[in-house]
Structures are given as structure tokens and as C-alpha cells.
Scaffold this active site. Structure first.
Site, PDB file in Angstrom:
ATOM      1  N   GLY A  50       0.791  -1.213   0.000  1.00  0.00           N
ATOM      2  CA  GLY A  50       0.000   0.000   0.000  1.00  0.00           C
ATOM      3  C   GLY A  50       0.829   1.270   0.000  1.00  0.00           C
ATOM      4  O   GLY A  50       2.007   1.284  -0.366  1.00  0.00           O
ATOM      5  N   CYS A  51       0.189   2.349   0.452  1.00  0.00           N
ATOM      6  CA  CYS A  51       0.772   3.682   0.340  1.00  0.00           C
ATOM      7  C   CYS A  51       2.034   3.872   1.184  1.00  0.00           C
ATOM      8  O   CYS A  51       2.826   4.769   0.905  1.00  0.00           O
ATOM      9  CB  CYS A  51      -0.259   4.735   0.740  1.00  0.00           C
ATOM     10  SG  CYS A  51      -1.691   4.823  -0.367  1.00  0.00           S
ATOM     11  N   ASN A  52       2.221   3.062   2.208  1.00  0.00           N
ATOM     12  CA  ASN A  52       3.416   3.191   3.042  1.00  0.00           C
ATOM     13  C   ASN A  52       4.646   2.544   2.407  1.00  0.00           C
ATOM     14  O   ASN A  52       5.774   2.756   2.847  1.00  0.00           O
ATOM     15  CB  ASN A  52       3.202   2.557   4.414  1.00  0.00           C
ATOM     16  CG  ASN A  52       2.741   1.116   4.337  1.00  0.00           C
ATOM     17  OD1 ASN A  52       1.533   0.868   4.326  1.00  0.00           O
ATOM     18  ND2 ASN A  52       3.652   0.150   4.297  1.00  0.00           N
ATOM     19  N   MET A  93       1.986   6.423   5.264  1.00  0.00           N
ATOM     20  CA  MET A  93       0.941   5.703   5.981  1.00  0.00           C
ATOM     21  C   MET A  93       0.210   4.778   5.012  1.00  0.00           C
ATOM     22  O   MET A  93       0.076   5.097   3.833  1.00  0.00           O
ATOM     23  CB  MET A  93      -0.070   6.672   6.598  1.00  0.00           C
ATOM     24  CG  MET A  93       0.530   7.672   7.563  1.00  0.00           C
ATOM     25  SD  MET A  93       1.312   9.086   6.774  1.00  0.00           S
ATOM     26  CE  MET A  93      -0.120  10.048   6.304  1.00  0.00           C
TER      27      MET A  93
END
Length: 373
Positions: A158-160, A360
């Protein structure tokens, strides 16, 4: 190795570095970004998708996003854009990820006067599609990179994940002084869109855009000192109580995968931001007020606001974060590198400045890194 990075004189800060600062792991020496698809504003996207529900329209129009780059399905004979089947979305992801990734990688290498033949390790990050063989193998074949180049793929974090990849490549770089490694985040977010008109879909479709970013890392060999921030330390925090708050899973009704973002995510992230930043700075002698540069993931307006409030930051501290959100939306794992590129272009950092990188994503997870110019 062939990488010729210009040397620049460095100036010492007036105050000595805190005694607890760890030695550098590696150094960030160059960055490049790329986008694909069509530039579309939020009002225009609402019209393209035929969304009239006032509650859903308000999500788009109050997102602090001006424009994004998207590759949407073409309208059918009746002018309606139909949802694409999962197979078509995977094919779109493969095409866009390789296209954008290649452009970002080439831009990054050009930035430091290097070529593809100098590359020794390539770590590819993506969460918007699944590929086997992985994206790194496809990039090596497509661009004609030396097939002996070592590689790694980080998929589905994901975005992290951009900071997870930075941790991996920084470790590789430390073990291979003077050799070039690259983190490549390439996210074809419009290859993960569902066009079903539900509130769950609206939260996701109002936020994400397509983009790729590449970051070059080199660990200084003895006697060398290149320009660019030194990577000093990482800290992570997995918020296990919110493990289902951000997820990408199978939707039986749609017959495809779809994203889910819990509306409470901004508050979960904000409430835990201090914990991980305090851990990052623990033992260094640094306090938050000593951090000159903050590069925070452009996760969304409410997420950014929550981080600002809970860490006591100013709007100036997150100026690049908010501007990337405005100009590109959330480009997932590469967002913080888009912000870093803006910071480099701004040219305001001083030798000795400390910076915190923060991303995050699902887990729910907060990743951080401490760097120094």
C-alpha cells in the site's frame, strides 16, 4: 561504476550534531517522477462518471484535490463508461506501470548523470495490480537493463510501501558502497477503480491518481561525500487494532478486487503519529522542533490535517505534501517522493538540516525515516 555525481562543498552548521545520531546507512542522490493518462479535474470527473448524488459529489469537491492523472475506460455507444473486468484492469496496470516506471527511472538517472548500465539493484513497488514475473523483471526486459542486475519487488503493502522499499535498498546500498540502487514506485491507481456508484467506491475514486517515482541511493565509499541527504534511521508502527481499516480485497458482487478505506483512518493515523516519530527520534538527542523538513505522504486532506495537529506542525511544514495532493491526488507509494522532488527543486535545504519522511498505509501502518542534508 560509471556514476559521476558532481561534488559540492559542504558547510557545517553552527551547532554540533547531537551525540546520539547514528552513522549514515546510505544517501539519497537523485529523484525522478512521471505520470500517465489524462489530466482531469474533480468537477470534470464527476461529469465523466455521471455522478449526481450530492453526498458523493461533496466527497470529490471537498477533497483539496484540483487535478489528477487517470486512464479511464472509453465510453460505450450510449456514452456510459462501464466498469472494466478484472483481467482488463490487470492488463492496464501492467502497461501503465511499465510505461510510467520507465519514464521515472530514466528521469532519476538523468538527474544524477547516470545511465541504465550503472544500475546494480532495482526495487519495484506497486499495490495497484499483481504481476508474475514481477515488475522489476518486466522493467529489466523492457529497458534493456543488465539482466545480472539484482532486484526485489514489494507488492501489496500500500501507500506506506515506498519507505519499506527505501529501508530495503538502503540496507543493500550499505553493503555495496559506491554502487547504485534505485527504489521505483509505480502506481496505476486507475487500474484499481470500480465504477459502481457506491459510497465505498466514491471515497477511493475521489482520491487516487496515477504516478511513478524513482529514488537513487548510493552509500559513500571511504573518502567520498556526495550531495543529497544521508539516511540515518527508520522506525515503523503497525496499528494492529486497525488492520482492516484499509484493505484491497475481493468483492463478490462486482467480481473483482476493490479498495476499502474506513472513514476513521485520518483519526487513527493522527492519534498514532506521535508514537512512531518519538521512537524515530529516541536516542538521537533530537526533538521535533529540530526537524527542518517534513515530507509526509499525501494521503488525503483529513489525514494530512490529523498529522499536522498531532505532531504540532505548520502548514509550511507540509506545503509540498498538500501541493502534491492538489496537483496529482494520492499517488500511493510514490507520493512522498513527488514531495521530495518539489523540495529539491525549491533549493531551501541547508547542510546539517534534519528531515523526517513519513508514509501511511494498510495495516494500519506508519513508516518513518530520519535523514540529514
Amino acid at each position: 561504476m560509471g556514476v559521476d555525481v558532481p561534488m559540492t562543498a559542504t558547510l557545517e552548521r553552527a551547532s554540533a550534531s547531537p551525540v546520539g545520531i547514528p552513522p549514515a546507512i546510505s544517501r539519497m542522490v537523485g529523484v525522478g517522477t512521471a505520470v500517465a493518462g489524462t489530466t482531469v479535474s474533480q468537477p470534470a470527473l464527476l461529469d465523466l462518471l455521471g455522478i449526481e448524488d450530492p453526498k458523493i459529489r461533496s466527497i470529490y469537491l471537498n477533497s483539496a484535490i484540483g487535478t489528477r492523472r487517470l486512464t479511464l475506460p472509453e465510453p460505450d455507444a450510449s456514452g456510459v463508461r462501464r466498469p472494466e473486468p478484472q483481467g482488463a484492469l490487470l492488463a492496464k496496470h501492467k502497461r501503465l506501470a511499465v510505461e510510467m516506471g520507465g519514464q521515472a527511472l530514466q528521469a532519476c538517472l538523468k538527474n544524477i548523470g547516470a545511465s541504465l548500465s550503472d544500475l546494480r539493484h532495482l526495487c519495484c513497488v506497486t499495490s495497484t495490480g499483481f504481476l508474475t514475473p514481477g515488475l522489476s523483471a518486466l522493467m529489466i526486459k523492457e529497458l534493456g537493463i543488465d539482466p545480472h542486475c539484482s532486484r526485489s519487488d514489494i507488492v501489496g503493502m500500500g501507500c506506506n510501501a515506498g519507505l519499506n522499499a527505501l529501508n530495503v535498498v538502503a540496507g543493500w546500498s550499505a553493503a555495496h558502497p559506491g554502487e547504485l540502487g534505485v527504489v521505483l514506485c509505480t502506481e496505476a491507481c486507475s487500474a484499481a477503480y470500480a465504477l459502481d456508484g457506491t459510497m465505498r467506491t466514491a471515497v477511493v475514486n475521489s482520491l487516487f491518481g496515477d504516478g511513478a517515482a524513482a529514488l537513487a541511493l548510493i552509500s559513500d565509499a571511504p573518502g567520498q561525500s556526495r550531495p543529497g541527504p544521508r539516511i540515518l534511521k527508520f522506525a515503523s508502527f503497525l496499528i494492529t487494532d486497525a488492520i482492516d481499516a484499509m484493505r484491497y480485497d475481493w468483492d463478490s458482487d462486482l467480481g473483482r478486487f476493490s479498495f476499502f478505506l474506513d472513514p476513521q483512518i485520518p483519526y487513527v493515523v493522527g492519534a498514532n503519529a506521535e508514537t512512531v516519530v518519538d521512537r524515530l527520534l529516541a536516542g538521537t538527542g533530537l526533538r521535533r522542533r529540530d526537524i527542518a523538513q517534513w515530507l509526509v505522504h499525501s494521503g488525503g486532506k483529513k489525514v494530512i490535517d490529523a498529522v499536522v495537529v498531532n505532531l504540532g506542525l505548520t502548514r509550511h511544514d507540509v506545503r509540498h505534501t498538500t501541493r502534491i495532493l492538489r496537483d496529482y491526488g494520492n499517488v500511493s507509494s510514490g507520493s512522498f517522493l513527488f514531495s521530495y522532488e518539489r523540495l529539491v527543486e525549491e533549493g531551501v535545504t541547508r547542510p546539517g538540516d534534519y528531515g523526517v519522511l513519513m508514509t501511511m498505509g494498510p495495516g494500519s501502518t506508519i513508516e518513518t525515516a530520519l535523514v540529514q542534508w
